[in-house]
Design a protein around this motif. Structure first.
Motif, PDB file in Angstrom:
ATOM      1  N   ILE A  25     -35.479  37.141 -36.340  1.00  0.00           N
ATOM      2  CA  ILE A  25     -36.388  37.197 -35.199  1.00  0.00           C
ATOM      3  C   ILE A  25     -37.634  37.964 -35.627  1.00  0.00           C
ATOM      4  CG2 ILE A  25     -36.752  38.040 -32.848  1.00  0.00           C
ATOM      5  CD1 ILE A  25     -33.802  37.713 -32.328  1.00  0.00           C
ATOM      6  N   VAL A  26     -38.791  37.368 -35.403  1.00  0.00           N
ATOM      7  CA  VAL A  26     -40.069  37.999 -35.762  1.00  0.00           C
ATOM      8  C   VAL A  26     -40.793  38.363 -34.475  1.00  0.00           C
ATOM      9  CG1 VAL A  26     -42.286  37.712 -36.915  1.00  0.00           C
ATOM     10  CG2 VAL A  26     -40.205  36.737 -37.927  1.00  0.00           C
TER      11      VAL A  26
ATOM     12  N   PRO B 255     -40.024  38.109 -44.498  1.00  0.00           N
ATOM     13  CA  PRO B 255     -40.655  37.095 -43.641  1.00  0.00           C
ATOM     14  C   PRO B 255     -41.305  37.718 -42.414  1.00  0.00           C
ATOM     15  CG  PRO B 255     -38.306  37.174 -43.198  1.00  0.00           C
ATOM     16  CD  PRO B 255     -38.560  38.180 -44.300  1.00  0.00           C
ATOM     17  N   GLY B 256     -42.330  37.047 -41.906  1.00  0.00           N
ATOM     18  CA  GLY B 256     -42.866  37.381 -40.600  1.00  0.00           C
ATOM     19  C   GLY B 256     -43.888  38.489 -40.542  1.00  0.00           C
TER      20      GLY B 256
ATOM     21  N   ILE C 217     -36.678  29.617 -31.793  1.00  0.00           N
ATOM     22  CA  ILE C 217     -36.996  30.733 -32.686  1.00  0.00           C
ATOM     23  C   ILE C 217     -37.331  30.210 -34.079  1.00  0.00           C
ATOM     24  CG2 ILE C 217     -36.005  32.730 -33.871  1.00  0.00           C
ATOM     25  CD1 ILE C 217     -34.455  33.342 -31.317  1.00  0.00           C
ATOM     26  N   MET C 218     -36.512  29.275 -34.595  1.00  0.00           N
ATOM     27  CA  MET C 218     -36.754  28.741 -35.938  1.00  0.00           C
ATOM     28  C   MET C 218     -38.050  27.936 -35.997  1.00  0.00           C
ATOM     29  SD  MET C 218     -32.933  27.753 -37.340  1.00  0.00           S
ATOM     30  CE  MET C 218     -32.460  26.806 -35.915  1.00  0.00           C
TER      31      MET C 218
ATOM     32  N   GLN D 102     -41.362  28.808 -38.283  1.00  0.00           N
ATOM     33  CA  GLN D 102     -41.938  27.843 -39.203  1.00  0.00           C
ATOM     34  C   GLN D 102     -43.425  27.630 -38.919  1.00  0.00           C
ATOM     35  OE1 GLN D 102     -40.240  26.553 -41.850  1.00  0.00           O
ATOM     36  NE2 GLN D 102     -42.274  25.864 -42.472  1.00  0.00           N
ATOM     37  N   ASP D 103     -43.803  27.634 -37.663  1.00  0.00           N
ATOM     38  CA  ASP D 103     -45.221  27.488 -37.312  1.00  0.00           C
ATOM     39  C   ASP D 103     -46.039  28.661 -37.854  1.00  0.00           C
ATOM     40  OD1 ASP D 103     -44.691  25.135 -36.013  1.00  0.00           O
ATOM     41  OD2 ASP D 103     -44.537  26.053 -34.016  1.00  0.00           O
ATOM     42  N   ARG D 104     -45.453  29.877 -37.772  1.00  0.00           N
ATOM     43  CA  ARG D 104     -46.173  31.048 -38.285  1.00  0.00           C
ATOM     44  C   ARG D 104     -46.371  30.950 -39.796  1.00  0.00           C
ATOM     45  NH1 ARG D 104     -42.498  34.601 -34.974  1.00  0.00           N
ATOM     46  NH2 ARG D 104     -43.501  34.890 -32.959  1.00  0.00           N
ATOM     47  N   LEU D 105     -45.339  30.458 -40.490  1.00  0.00           N
ATOM     48  CA  LEU D 105     -45.436  30.351 -41.941  1.00  0.00           C
ATOM     49  C   LEU D 105     -46.500  29.334 -42.363  1.00  0.00           C
ATOM     50  CD1 LEU D 105     -41.645  30.455 -42.908  1.00  0.00           C
ATOM     51  CD2 LEU D 105     -43.322  32.304 -43.072  1.00  0.00           C
ATOM     52  N   ASN D 106     -46.800  28.377 -41.499  1.00  0.00           N
ATOM     53  CA  ASN D 106     -47.764  27.335 -41.844  1.00  0.00           C
ATOM     54  C   ASN D 106     -49.190  27.661 -41.400  1.00  0.00           C
ATOM     55  OD1 ASN D 106     -45.697  25.776 -42.918  1.00  0.00           O
ATOM     56  ND2 ASN D 106     -45.275  24.745 -40.971  1.00  0.00           N
ATOM     57  N   ASP D 107     -49.380  28.849 -40.794  1.00  0.00           N
ATOM     58  CA  ASP D 107     -50.706  29.171 -40.250  1.00  0.00           C
ATOM     59  C   ASP D 107     -51.778  29.282 -41.329  1.00  0.00           C
ATOM     60  OD1 ASP D 107     -49.899  29.140 -37.656  1.00  0.00           O
ATOM     61  OD2 ASP D 107     -49.596  31.309 -37.487  1.00  0.00           O
TER      62      ASP D 107
END
Length: 578
Positions: A191-192, A217-218, A97-98, A102-107
């Motif tokens: 959780i997103v 977030p998310g 989940i984490m 983190q991958d979403r935040l770096n998109d």
């Protein structure tokens, strides 16, 4: 079979029986066929041989039942599977989940942005400073009209005067880490939700302090290419803003509870959504705001928890290389008309734990002074009562753990408090009970499970059964249950949090565990044993105080208990083993 069970990873699922099948199955299976009264009469009249066989069979059944009870009482719980209760470990699912978050935040890292200082400065930086206002001028009554902020560093003088500052800092950090692990919950994990609707949003784990500001977030939007992309945010207890602006994104409603963001470029809009802030504007120490996140054709809702973080309560037990029972545990008891028994209890404690503090609540009419090192006696009004005494005694405890004992118990070599401390230190349990050995050699743990069934407007039903839930991994003689015997050790703050109903003056024990259901995580170990002073007395041999004690001890309180269960606990029905 081992189950990886941690207090904040547990989930429960209610098993519901379809309406059509209700009443067709029974949880009760008879151990043997029941003989009707007519059949028994016929056998006794016409079949004398069968009658003798019946009596023998009945006798064997009684003996077998007794042996079965003895076997069940004495069997080691280690024969079952063990459940791991060590708190605070992150499993593979949470790691995934984490990493996914983190991958979403770096998109959208390649899209530029501009910081809004007036908004970004309100965000928590996970750091704080102890800064006082500078004194600029001094006039009469200046502090009254122009109050200055004072600052005090509580650790500065304490650490400077402490003989082992590094040791106490490590002890403090270790205690805090333990509190954090035990108090964590799966509801706190961020959780997103994927953009299935096509809205992407956090389904849980978002929290803000009252009147504080956070980044949400998310947030994201995944949809087909159109001429323009628009999203809406609506809150009721706060306002939205942006910590940074992204070019080619239009924003309306900054600093208001309703915000509209739009852009012809989906990637720019998603980059802007990473900077959305929420500021709580309606103070409440414990609530939540329901936020609506929507487009023209879709709508989603998520909650932002609003509340102060719980202030940890840490106990400075030093930083010893081995367990120091005297620094960790206080023994508490209540006495009434049994000073002779109390003296035997204290003498037995001192044989094994000469420096452990003993707190005594005393509600005798003519109290006698109980003296000795590490003994604290508190005098109460005459016959104030059992639970009132427990409340008083527990309220005076300053150590991390409190051990409750009756005043007619006797410590023996197998009354190992170190075992109780060890299991409380290494698991998520809040309280652990032991076993009480009677003069006959019989030992009891009083293990019971408690469950509440919703009952509608008339109240709920509580069901109490003998037994336990499961064995604890690495502690084969210990189990998880909901109620234990009158010999238990608990975390002081948790026991104080539940408390004891002072109206229960003469009788009461299970009531404490009923009040603690949902708050206390309880275990029981049958290899930590305390002796019970013999109660075998000839009717004419009792002393005056013993006879007076029986009159008070066994006074009727049924009406009070019924009122407590019906009104205070809102129960309409109680079921239990007879």
């Amino acid at each position: 079979m081992l189950i990886n069970f941690r207090p904040w990873r547990a989930t429960s699922h209610a098993l519901k029986i379809p309406r059509a099948l209700r009443g067709k199955f029974s949880m009760r299976t008879p151990l043997h066929p029941q003989v009707g009264s007519q059949d028994r009469t016929r056998c006794s009249i016409y079949c004398p041989t069968m009658r003798v066989s019946y009596k023998k069979g009945l006798g064997l059944l009684v003996i077998s039942g007794f042996l079965l009870v003895v076997l069940l009482n004495s069997r080691s719980p280690g024969s079952g599977f063990g459940v791991d209760l060590r708190p605070g470990r992150i499993n593979e699912l949470e790691t995934a989940i984490m990493e996914q978050l983190q991958d979403r935040l770096n998109d959208y890292n390649d899209i530029s942005y501009h910081i809004k200082d007036d908004v970004a400065c309100r965000l928590a930086r996970n750091t704080c400073f102890c800064v006082a206002d500078k004194e600029t001028f001094q006039l009469p009554f200046s502090n009254l009209f122009f109050p200055r902020i004072k600052a005090h560093n509580p650790g500065l003088n304490f650490l400077q005067s402490h003989p082992d500052p590094e040791g106490v800092k490590q002890s403090r950090a270790r205690e805090y880490s333990g509190v954090q692990m035990r108090s964590s919950s799966p509801a706190d994990v961020l959780i997103v939700n994927e953009a299935n609707s096509p809205l992407q949003f956090p389904s849980q784990g978002v929290a803000v302090r009252p009147l504080g500001t956070i980044l949400i977030p998310g947030l994201g939007l995944i949809e087909e290419t159109t001429s323009n992309h628009t999203v809406y945010l609506t809150a009721t207890l706060g306002t939205f803003d942006v910590a940074a602006t992204v070019e080619r994104v239009s924003i309306k409603g900054e600093g208001k509870p309703h915000m509209i963001l739009s852009s012809a470029f989906l990637s720019a809009l998603n980059r802007q959504l990473q900077f959305i802030t929420y500021t709580n504007t309606v103070f409440h120490p414990r609530t939540a705001d329901t936020v609506q996140f929507a487009t023209q054709g879709h709508s989603a809702f998520f909650t932002i928890k609003i509340g102060h973080s719980a202030i940890p309560r840490l106990y400075n037990s030093g930083y010893p290389k081995e367990t120091n029972i005297s620094a960790l545990v206080t023994i508490v008891t209540k006495t009434f008309l049994r000073y002779d028994k109390l003296k035997d209890l204290i003498d037995s404690i001192r044989q094994y734990y000469p420096t452990v503090t003993i707190v005594i609540a005393d509600d005798n009419e003519h109290p006698q002074q109980v003296t000795g090192p590490h003994i604290e006696q508190f005098i109460m009004p005459f016959k104030k009562g059992w639970f009132a005494g427990r409340n008083l005694a527990v309220s005076q405890v300053t150590t991390k753990y409190v051990l409750w004992v009756d005043d007619d118990f006797i410590f023996k070599a197998d009354t190992r408090l170190e075992k109780m401390v060890d299991i409380l230190e290494r698991t998520s349990l809040d309280l652990v009970g032991g076993a009480v050995r009677e003069a006959t050699g019989w030992t009891s743990t009083f293990r019971h499970t408690i469950s509440v069934e919703t009952g509608g407007e008339d109240g709920d039903c509580i069901h109490i059964r003998r037994g336990y839930h499961h064995v604890i991994k690495e502690f084969p003689n210990c189990v998880v249950t909901d109620a234990v015997i009158n010999f238990f050790m608990g975390r002081t703050d948790k026991v104080q949090q539940v408390g004891f109903n002072p109206r229960l003056a003469r009788r009461g024990h299970l009531e404490f565990f009923i009040d603690g259901l949902g708050s206390l995580h309880i275990g029981s170990c049958n290899d930590v044993v305390i002796n019970h002073a013999s109660k075998i007395k000839l009717p004419w041999s009792g002393t005056k105080s013993e006879k007076a004690y029986k009159q008070f001890r066994y006074a009727q309180e049924s009406d009070l208990h019924d009122e407590t269960f019906y009104f205070t606990n809102r129960f309409k029905c109680m079921t239990s083993h007879s």
